[in-house]
Write an enzyme that holds these catalytic residues in place. Structure first.
Site, PDB file in Angstrom:
ATOM      1  CD  GLU A   1      -3.132   0.925   2.111  1.00 38.69           C
ATOM      2  OE1 GLU A   1      -4.206   0.438   1.701  1.00 38.69           O
ATOM      3  OE2 GLU A   1      -2.943   1.262   3.299  1.00 38.69           O
TER       4      GLU A   1
ATOM      5  CG  HIS B   1       5.622 -29.132   4.778  1.00 37.91           C
ATOM      6  ND1 HIS B   1       6.203 -30.359   4.538  1.00 37.91           N
ATOM      7  CD2 HIS B   1       6.152 -28.684   5.955  1.00 37.91           C
ATOM      8  CE1 HIS B   1       7.046 -30.644   5.531  1.00 37.91           C
ATOM      9  NE2 HIS B   1       7.028 -29.649   6.400  1.00 37.91           N
TER      10      HIS B   1
ATOM     11  CE  LYS C   1     -11.529   2.931   1.125  1.00 37.07           C
ATOM     12  NZ  LYS C   1     -10.984   3.902   2.103  1.00 37.07           N
TER      13      LYS C   1
END
Length: 561
Positions: free
Chosen positions: A367, A398, A522
């Site tokens: 960000e 793994h 937004k």
């Protein structure tokens, strides 16, 4: 006075030429030629040890990178940051998260305001709240002590407190009234619904953490929490003397830069904590946003977290560039991204307490530095922030280490671990077992970075290997050792990465303190929500979005005629 673009300056061009030859060198050659690489490329500060010897560079490379930092005026930028100058140029304000961890006897006046005094007034208010919780004196509307606190926040109001409370769970004080802290961030309500099904409304309090107090994710959860409390504490067989104002006062705390909006929502002024516009959300855990941390570990340990971060701030400000941990870590990243064309970066903690550290850094780095225009608004002509991700190292072995060892893409890795753990366990047998497990964990940490570095050369020659068993190696990595994982060293570790981000942004000539890129989503979400509610038409929607909306409409139950 205008300056040439970053990638046209002399130090940058010299590094490009250097990389053309250096980029072909394998790490095993570099280690064979330089037996003292560890001491040459390792530095210590604030309880941390940073080993950069497994980076694909030489002493000459580092000298040239330090020239690049000087050319970008990194020392002057550090001074401007810590002095409270307006380094956030697009929003025309300072970025003063470092002020949140200044000691009480320090002084920092910015634009006529004594920041230290206001910061410590908020810390003192936090401490009073924490002491009331830990004494069992913060009681709900029916008179029962609060036992569960749910933090409602997203992004920086969630990731930082979540990461730290998990990392420092060992430091929970054992002589206080226990308060369990939970985190709900998802706007779909799935996390919150789980808590509401299990928690007792009489003993549950919600912390609403939102800098603007307009974040739809947080306010959506907050409205659900408010209605849940009212339905259970005010409905049915409601208790004598319990009214809506009492529920709101005793079951909600607000943390925001907007006291007016908190008051309008119904949070009592006495239960509001201040948050300042000059602190970015992803840099905010050091202040009132850290209330959940203090509720878990106590205020003394929270202040220890601040002290560790401040120790790194001082090191960042005072240490020469060649010995400066944030600068060196940043330069390693610059070398990999811009000169070796390594665009992926994995964070690999080898300590289960750091489970959420990679997620925290994903926001902090991507960000902050996920930008494609300079401070002057011009398109950059070079790569900036790499794609960053990670997981606990023992589990990741793994999962995605296959790609690290034999994939087609180079990846820079950060290995993180404490040097010592479990030596304070009281029972000798249990202590021996746990310390053995810690040694096993460190063995895996060191072995994996060695395998990524050397490839096949890390093992004795056992004859020709088929292609599917070949390891090319030459994957660069840094290793960070904490003396121990304590509030102080965790504070220093987080501050190290904050300052690394700032140094890289300075060299790339981008602003790490804004995040305009998230605003478009937004805005469009609000428009799309109105359409989904059938409060607006589909005109102007692209064909894909139109089809998706119509698919949702088709699945919704029809209202009765």
């Amino acid at each position: 006075m205008s300056h040439p673009p970053v990638d046209q300056r002399g130090a940058w061009r010299a590094l490009k030429d250097h990389a053309a030859s250096m980029g072909q060198r394998h790490l095993r050659e570099l280690f064979a030629e330089h037996q003292g690489r560890y001491s040459t490329f390792t530095r210590h500060a604030a309880g941390l040890t940073l080993d950069l010897s497994k980076q694909r560079w030489s002493e000459q490379t580092l000298d040239m990178l330090l020239d690049l930092a000087r050319d970008a005026k990194v020392p002057e930028a550090v001074h401007r940051l810590l002095a409270g100058e307006r380094v956030n140029r697009s929003e025309d304000r300072p970025a003063l998260h470092t002020a949140l961890r200044l000691p009480a006897d320090a002084r920092l006046e910015v634009e006529g305001q004594d920041l230290v005094a206001s910061v410590h007034a908020t810390l003192d208010r936090m401490e009073d709240m924490v002491e009331r919780f830990h004494a069992g004196q913060w009681r709900g509307a029916t008179g029962k002590p609060i036992r569960d606190v749910v933090n409602l926040g997203v992004g920086g109001s969630d990731l930082g407190p979540l990461m730290v409370t998990h990392a420092l769970a060992d430091y929970r004080p054992d002589d206080v009234h226990r308060v369990d802290v939970h985190f709900a961030s998802t706007m779909d309500g799935s996390q919150l619904a789980d808590y509401l099904a299990r928690l007792n409304p009489e003993t549950t309090l919600f912390v609403l953490s939102s800098k603007s107090f307009t974040t739809i994710d947080t306010l959506s959860n907050a409205r659900t929490a408010r209605d849940w409390l009212k339905a259970r504490l005010l409905g049915g067989a409601r208790q004598e003397g319990v009214d809506e104002s009492l529920v709101m006062r005793q079951h909600f705390i607000g943390v925001s830069a907007s006291p007016e909006k908190m008051a309008e929502w119904g949070i009592a002024p006495a239960h509001q904590l201040e948050f300042w516009e000059w602190v970015g959300g992803r840099y905010s855990l050091w202040g009132a946003i850290g209330l959940p941390i203090a509720l878990v570990v106590g205020m003394a340990n929270f202040r220890g977290l601040l002290a560790g971060a401040h120790a790194m701030d001082r090191h960042f400000h005072e240490a020469p560039l060649a010995d400066n941990l944030p600068v060196l870590l940043a330069l390693a990243g610059i070398w990999n991204v811009n000169f070796l064309d390594i665009r992926a970066h994995s964070i690999l903690p080898y300590d289960g307490r750091l489970e959420y550290f990679a997620a925290y850094l994903e926001q902090l780095e991507m960000e902050s530095n996920g930008k494609s225009v300079t401070n002057d608004g011009e398109p950059v002509g070079y790569s900036t922030c790499p794609v960053l991700w990670g997981q606990l190292g023992p589990n990741a072995q793994h999962a995605f280490y296959q790609l690290l060892h034999q994939g087609t893409q180079a990846v820079e890795c950060d290995f993180i671990a404490p040097r010592v753990r479990y030596d304070d366990v009281a029972d000798p047998a249990t202590r021996d077992h746990l310390m053995g497990q810690h040694r096993l964990t460190l063995a895996n940490c060191f072995a994996q970075s060695r395998a990524l570095m050397l490839g096949d050369a890390a093992v004795a020659d056992d004859g020709p290997r088929p292609g599917h068993r070949r390891y090319r190696g030459n994957q660069p990595s840094s290793t960070l050792l904490l003396d121990r994982l304590t509030p102080q060293t965790l504070g220093a570790l987080v501050a190290l990465y904050e300052h690394k981000v700032f140094v890289q942004a300075t060299i790339w000539d981008i602003n790490p303190f804004d995040q305009w890129g998230v605003e478009l989503g937004k805005t469009l979400a609000g428009e799309t929500q109105r359409i989904l509610r059938r409060e607006a038409g589909l005109e102007g929607m692209d064909d894909s979005t139109r089809g998706l909306i119509e698919a949702v409409w088709a699945a919704e139950p029809q209202a009765d005629a």
